[in-house]
Design a protein around this motif. Structure first.
Motif, PDB file in Angstrom:
ATOM      1  N   ASN A   1      55.992 -69.067  44.386  1.00 60.67           N
ATOM      2  CA  ASN A   1      56.956 -69.731  45.256  1.00 60.67           C
ATOM      3  C   ASN A   1      57.921 -70.605  44.458  1.00 60.67           C
ATOM      4  N   ALA A   2      57.407 -71.210  43.415  1.00 63.82           N
ATOM      5  CA  ALA A   2      58.239 -72.096  42.593  1.00 63.82           C
ATOM      6  C   ALA A   2      59.295 -71.329  41.798  1.00 63.82           C
ATOM      7  N   ILE A   3      58.922 -70.177  41.254  1.00 66.16           N
ATOM      8  CA  ILE A   3      59.891 -69.445  40.427  1.00 66.16           C
ATOM      9  C   ILE A   3      60.883 -68.667  41.298  1.00 66.16           C
ATOM     10  N   GLY A   4      60.471 -68.262  42.491  1.00 68.97           N
ATOM     11  CA  GLY A   4      61.390 -67.582  43.395  1.00 68.97           C
ATOM     12  C   GLY A   4      61.969 -66.300  42.820  1.00 68.97           C
ATOM     13  N   LYS A   5      63.260 -66.100  43.059  1.00 70.66           N
ATOM     14  CA  LYS A   5      63.925 -64.885  42.611  1.00 70.66           C
ATOM     15  C   LYS A   5      64.151 -64.915  41.102  1.00 70.66           C
ATOM     16  N   VAL A   6      63.804 -63.813  40.451  1.00 72.91           N
ATOM     17  CA  VAL A   6      64.000 -63.683  39.010  1.00 72.91           C
ATOM     18  C   VAL A   6      65.023 -62.584  38.777  1.00 72.91           C
ATOM     19  N   GLU A   7      66.093 -62.913  38.096  1.00 75.74           N
ATOM     20  CA  GLU A   7      67.152 -61.940  37.864  1.00 75.74           C
ATOM     21  C   GLU A   7      67.148 -61.462  36.420  1.00 75.74           C
ATOM     22  N   VAL A   8      67.373 -60.180  36.252  1.00 73.39           N
ATOM     23  CA  VAL A   8      67.528 -59.606  34.920  1.00 73.39           C
ATOM     24  C   VAL A   8      68.837 -58.844  34.902  1.00 73.39           C
ATOM     25  N   SER A   9      69.428 -58.726  33.749  1.00 71.49           N
ATOM     26  CA  SER A   9      70.692 -58.008  33.645  1.00 71.49           C
ATOM     27  C   SER A   9      70.667 -57.103  32.426  1.00 71.49           C
TER      28      SER A   9
ATOM     29  N   ASN B   1      64.940 -60.489  29.072  1.00 71.42           N
ATOM     30  CA  ASN B   1      64.865 -59.686  30.298  1.00 71.42           C
ATOM     31  C   ASN B   1      63.528 -58.987  30.538  1.00 71.42           C
ATOM     32  N   ARG B   2      63.057 -58.223  29.564  1.00 70.65           N
ATOM     33  CA  ARG B   2      61.815 -57.495  29.791  1.00 70.65           C
ATOM     34  C   ARG B   2      60.629 -58.442  29.891  1.00 70.65           C
ATOM     35  N   ALA B   3      60.700 -59.545  29.193  1.00 64.55           N
ATOM     36  CA  ALA B   3      59.630 -60.541  29.297  1.00 64.55           C
ATOM     37  C   ALA B   3      59.590 -61.104  30.718  1.00 64.55           C
ATOM     38  N   LYS B   4      60.759 -61.267  31.335  1.00 63.97           N
ATOM     39  CA  LYS B   4      60.814 -61.760  32.717  1.00 63.97           C
ATOM     40  C   LYS B   4      60.037 -60.835  33.651  1.00 63.97           C
ATOM     41  N   TYR B   5      60.253 -59.534  33.523  1.00 59.48           N
ATOM     42  CA  TYR B   5      59.535 -58.571  34.351  1.00 59.48           C
ATOM     43  C   TYR B   5      58.028 -58.748  34.199  1.00 59.48           C
ATOM     44  N   ALA B   6      57.586 -58.778  32.932  1.00 60.82           N
ATOM     45  CA  ALA B   6      56.153 -58.846  32.663  1.00 60.82           C
ATOM     46  C   ALA B   6      55.556 -60.178  33.103  1.00 60.82           C
TER      47      ALA B   6
ATOM     48  N   LYS C   1      57.645 -72.603  33.842  1.00 57.62           N
ATOM     49  CA  LYS C   1      58.647 -73.410  33.140  1.00 57.62           C
ATOM     50  C   LYS C   1      59.677 -72.582  32.364  1.00 57.62           C
ATOM     51  N   THR C   2      59.291 -71.390  31.930  1.00 55.56           N
ATOM     52  CA  THR C   2      60.156 -70.661  30.994  1.00 55.56           C
ATOM     53  C   THR C   2      60.696 -69.321  31.467  1.00 55.56           C
ATOM     54  N   ILE C   3      60.204 -68.794  32.572  1.00 54.26           N
ATOM     55  CA  ILE C   3      60.561 -67.422  32.948  1.00 54.26           C
ATOM     56  C   ILE C   3      62.057 -67.198  33.087  1.00 54.26           C
ATOM     57  N   HIS C   4      62.770 -68.141  33.662  1.00 51.71           N
ATOM     58  CA  HIS C   4      64.197 -67.914  33.920  1.00 51.71           C
ATOM     59  C   HIS C   4      65.045 -67.938  32.655  1.00 51.71           C
ATOM     60  N   ASN C   5      64.503 -68.462  31.564  1.00 49.27           N
ATOM     61  CA  ASN C   5      65.229 -68.498  30.297  1.00 49.27           C
ATOM     62  C   ASN C   5      64.642 -67.531  29.270  1.00 49.27           C
TER      63      ASN C   5
ATOM     64  N   SER D   1      55.090 -64.916  19.954  1.00 52.95           N
ATOM     65  CA  SER D   1      56.106 -64.507  18.982  1.00 52.95           C
ATOM     66  C   SER D   1      57.529 -64.765  19.459  1.00 52.95           C
ATOM     67  N   GLY D   2      57.708 -64.756  20.794  1.00 50.96           N
ATOM     68  CA  GLY D   2      59.044 -64.951  21.338  1.00 50.96           C
ATOM     69  C   GLY D   2      59.902 -63.707  21.300  1.00 50.96           C
ATOM     70  N   LYS D   3      59.367 -62.606  20.764  1.00 52.01           N
ATOM     71  CA  LYS D   3      60.104 -61.349  20.697  1.00 52.01           C
ATOM     72  C   LYS D   3      59.988 -60.631  22.038  1.00 52.01           C
ATOM     73  N   GLU D   4      61.099 -60.156  22.546  1.00 53.85           N
ATOM     74  CA  GLU D   4      61.162 -59.626  23.911  1.00 53.85           C
ATOM     75  C   GLU D   4      60.082 -58.595  24.235  1.00 53.85           C
ATOM     76  N   LEU D   5      60.021 -57.501  23.493  1.00 55.97           N
ATOM     77  CA  LEU D   5      59.065 -56.449  23.832  1.00 55.97           C
ATOM     78  C   LEU D   5      57.632 -56.827  23.481  1.00 55.97           C
ATOM     79  N   PHE D   6      57.455 -57.671  22.478  1.00 57.17           N
ATOM     80  CA  PHE D   6      56.111 -58.147  22.153  1.00 57.17           C
ATOM     81  C   PHE D   6      55.601 -59.037  23.286  1.00 57.17           C
ATOM     82  N   MET D   7      56.469 -59.911  23.793  1.00 58.18           N
ATOM     83  CA  MET D   7      56.095 -60.738  24.939  1.00 58.18           C
ATOM     84  C   MET D   7      55.779 -59.869  26.154  1.00 58.18           C
ATOM     85  N   SER D   8      56.626 -58.881  26.385  1.00 59.14           N
ATOM     86  CA  SER D   8      56.428 -57.990  27.520  1.00 59.14           C
ATOM     87  C   SER D   8      55.091 -57.263  27.420  1.00 59.14           C
ATOM     88  N   ALA D   9      54.777 -56.769  26.223  1.00 59.10           N
ATOM     89  CA  ALA D   9      53.508 -56.067  26.020  1.00 59.10           C
ATOM     90  C   ALA D   9      52.327 -57.007  26.194  1.00 59.10           C
TER      91      ALA D   9
END
Length: 235
Positions: free
Chosen positions: A194-202, A165-170, A158-162, A119-127
């Motif tokens: 190892n490839a994704i390394g540090k993931v930042e959320v704000s 925020n909550r989807a990044k955590y999940a 491929k997509t985590i850094h873009n 869906s691309g929706k933040e909390l739906f992706m996170s869930a």
């Protein structure tokens, strides 16, 4: 026990400190501030009861919604029911720790999670990703399609850094969970971590780092926890 009585009992179990903690994490009124452990005796008294769970969830009170997840009957819930619950899941502690956990005890868990992730929706992706974490940490490896999970790892890489925020955590937690609990893709998960390394959320107030998936997996390796599976999803 009617809903008003249950709400009164919840309020008696609350503390101002817990309430402030929940609010800092994204909860808003109405809520009381009841620790999860403090709810368990009440949940045990109510037992599994989908009717009461629906009434509790509909109050919009965070503590009541959490209790709803503890006593819900997943087998009595349809895809439409889970979509409806997600419709009012306004922050991650509801989407990931109430809705996703309850969904993880159903036969439709993967199909619904796939839809939410797409869906691309933040909390739906996170869930959706969180539900996979609950599933992977509980069900046998044979219940999963290795190729499908591998493709999911590729998408995360491929997509985590873009992603939101909550989807990044999940998503980061998904990589960690695959690396620890799904042995066929352990090495692949390590490579992705190892490839994704540090993931930042704000957020509006702070900027913080998501725990490194590579470090979390290595800690599990060091402790001999690879292949970890919990007995139950819900407490």
């Amino acid at each position: 026990m009617d809903i008003q009585t249950i709400l009164q009992e919840l309020e008696l179990l609350s503390t101002e400190r817990t309430k402030k903690t929940y609010i800092r994490n994204g909860a808003h009124e109405p809520l009381f501030g009841v620790a999860t452990g403090a709810m368990k005796p009440l949940a045990k008294k109510l037992k599994k009861n989908q009717g009461i769970a629906e009434e509790l969830y509909a109050t919009g009170n965070y503590d009541a919604m959490y209790l709803a997840g503890m006593i819900a009957d997943p087998s009595a819930m349809s895809e439409a029911d889970f979509d409806r619950w997600m419709g009012t899941a306004y922050f991650y502690m509801i989407s990931d720790y109430i809705v996703a956990v309850t969904l993880a005890e159903t036969d439709i868990a993967q199909a619904v999670s796939d839809k939410w992730i797409a869906s691309g929706k933040e909390l739906f992706m996170s869930a959706g990703y969180s539900c996979y974490c609950w599933l992977l940490g509980n069900r046998k490896d044979e219940e999963f399609d290795q190729e499908k999970l591998n493709k999911m790892l590729e998408i995360v890489e491929k997509t985590i850094h873009n992603s939101p925020n909550r989807a990044k955590y999940a998503m980061n937690n998904f990589v960690t969970t695959v690396g620890i609990s799904y042995m066929p893709l352990h090495e692949r998960a390590v490579a992705v971590a190892n490839a994704i390394g540090k993931v930042e959320v704000s957020s509006v107030k702070t900027k913080c780092n998501v725990p490194l998936a590579s470090e979390a997996i290595q800690k599990a390796v060091d402790k001999g926890q690879l292949g970890f599976k919990r007995k139950n999803v819900r407490c």
